[in-house]
Design a protein around this motif. Structure first.
Motif, PDB file in Angstrom:
ATOM      1  N   GLN A 114       0.831  -1.205   0.000  1.00  0.00           N
ATOM      2  CA  GLN A 114       0.000   0.000   0.000  1.00  0.00           C
ATOM      3  C   GLN A 114       0.869   1.259   0.000  1.00  0.00           C
ATOM      4  OE1 GLN A 114      -3.388   0.293  -0.181  1.00  0.00           O
ATOM      5  NE2 GLN A 114      -3.057   2.499  -0.296  1.00  0.00           N
ATOM      6  N   ALA A 115       1.891   1.275   0.840  1.00  0.00           N
ATOM      7  CA  ALA A 115       2.774   2.446   0.918  1.00  0.00           C
ATOM      8  C   ALA A 115       3.487   2.695  -0.400  1.00  0.00           C
ATOM      9  CB  ALA A 115       3.780   2.252   2.050  1.00  0.00           C
ATOM     10  N   GLU A 117       2.376   2.183  -3.324  1.00  0.00           N
ATOM     11  CA  GLU A 117       1.487   2.708  -4.365  1.00  0.00           C
ATOM     12  C   GLU A 117       1.619   4.220  -4.457  1.00  0.00           C
ATOM     13  OE1 GLU A 117      -2.535   1.366  -3.972  1.00  0.00           O
ATOM     14  OE2 GLU A 117      -1.950  -0.747  -4.055  1.00  0.00           O
ATOM     15  N   ASP A 118       1.988   4.860  -3.333  1.00  0.00           N
ATOM     16  CA  ASP A 118       2.104   6.317  -3.277  1.00  0.00           C
ATOM     17  C   ASP A 118       3.541   6.815  -3.335  1.00  0.00           C
ATOM     18  OD1 ASP A 118      -0.681   6.420  -2.958  1.00  0.00           O
ATOM     19  OD2 ASP A 118      -0.495   6.230  -0.784  1.00  0.00           O
ATOM     20  N   GLU A 119       4.501   5.954  -3.004  1.00  0.00           N
ATOM     21  CA  GLU A 119       5.901   6.359  -2.942  1.00  0.00           C
ATOM     22  C   GLU A 119       6.754   5.404  -3.770  1.00  0.00           C
ATOM     23  OE1 GLU A 119       7.283   7.127   1.104  1.00  0.00           O
ATOM     24  OE2 GLU A 119       5.208   6.974   1.758  1.00  0.00           O
ATOM     25  N   GLU A 120       7.906   5.923  -4.242  1.00  0.00           N
ATOM     26  CA  GLU A 120       8.819   5.076  -5.012  1.00  0.00           C
ATOM     27  C   GLU A 120       9.528   4.063  -4.137  1.00  0.00           C
ATOM     28  OE1 GLU A 120      11.656   6.961  -7.526  1.00  0.00           O
ATOM     29  OE2 GLU A 120      10.173   8.331  -8.359  1.00  0.00           O
ATOM     30  N   SER A 148      11.584  -0.971  -2.628  1.00  0.00           N
ATOM     31  CA  SER A 148      11.088  -0.129  -3.716  1.00  0.00           C
ATOM     32  C   SER A 148      10.407  -1.011  -4.755  1.00  0.00           C
ATOM     33  CB  SER A 148      12.238   0.665  -4.358  1.00  0.00           C
ATOM     34  OG  SER A 148      13.167  -0.216  -4.942  1.00  0.00           O
ATOM     35  N   THR A 149       9.673  -0.348  -5.635  1.00  0.00           N
ATOM     36  CA  THR A 149       9.075  -1.088  -6.746  1.00  0.00           C
ATOM     37  C   THR A 149      10.117  -1.202  -7.840  1.00  0.00           C
ATOM     38  OG1 THR A 149       8.196   0.970  -7.657  1.00  0.00           O
ATOM     39  CG2 THR A 149       6.722  -0.318  -6.268  1.00  0.00           C
TER      40      THR A 149
END
Length: 155
Positions: A114-115, A117-120, A148-149
């Motif tokens: 979830q985190a 989704e908003d941050e890199e 990180s994604t």
């Protein structure tokens, strides 16, 4: 069934991998979904220091890679996980075998996803205690992991 076999193969890999084997630690259990891992650091000739207690390097080395590998396996290929920082606090000499239990819950995995989704990227802190058979804490290790994604794999 495949997950159980994979967990057994990972336990074997820990026993055979020279860097981990050198710590003297032994992974005794891996949940098939990697939600829990247990490690034993025996007090023996291989792990004892000059004064006969467990060498601090063996304590730390045995727990060092566990949280990173848990998150890699729990999050999957769309995420990158790195160790960022660590701290160990010795509380008592390791005069007997020590044990560590690592847990990464489904809720923690969902919170990370979830985190991200908003941050890199994000940093997460985890703590594990090395305890004796009676549950007495001999050392506490705090790990900071960077997550990180992996945008390149998504493209």
């Amino acid at each position: 069934m495949f997950d159980r076999l994979r967990a057994r193969l990972w336990k074997l890999a820990f026993r055979l991998f020279p860097a981990y084997r050198g710590t003297g630690g032994r992974v005794t259990h891996i949940e098939p979904d990697w939600s829990e891992v247990r490690v034993k650091v025996p007090r023996n000739l291989r792990t004892r220091n000059y004064v006969g207690t467990i060498f601090g390097g063996s304590m730390y080395g045995a727990v060092d890679p566990i949280y990173m590998l848990m998150l890699i396996n729990r999050l999957g290929d769309d995420y990158v996980v790195w160790d960022k920082a660590a701290e160990i606090r010795f509380k008592k000499p390791g005069e007997s075998d020590l044990y560590a239990t690592f847990e990464v819950s489904d809720a923690e995995v969902a919170e990370i996803q979830q985190a991200l989704e908003d941050e890199e990227s994000i940093d997460r802190e985890y703590t594990v205690d090395l305890v004796d058979e009676d549950g007495v804490v001999h050392a506490t290790v705090e790990k900071t992991l960077h997550v990180s994604t992996d945008e390149e794999k998504r493209a």
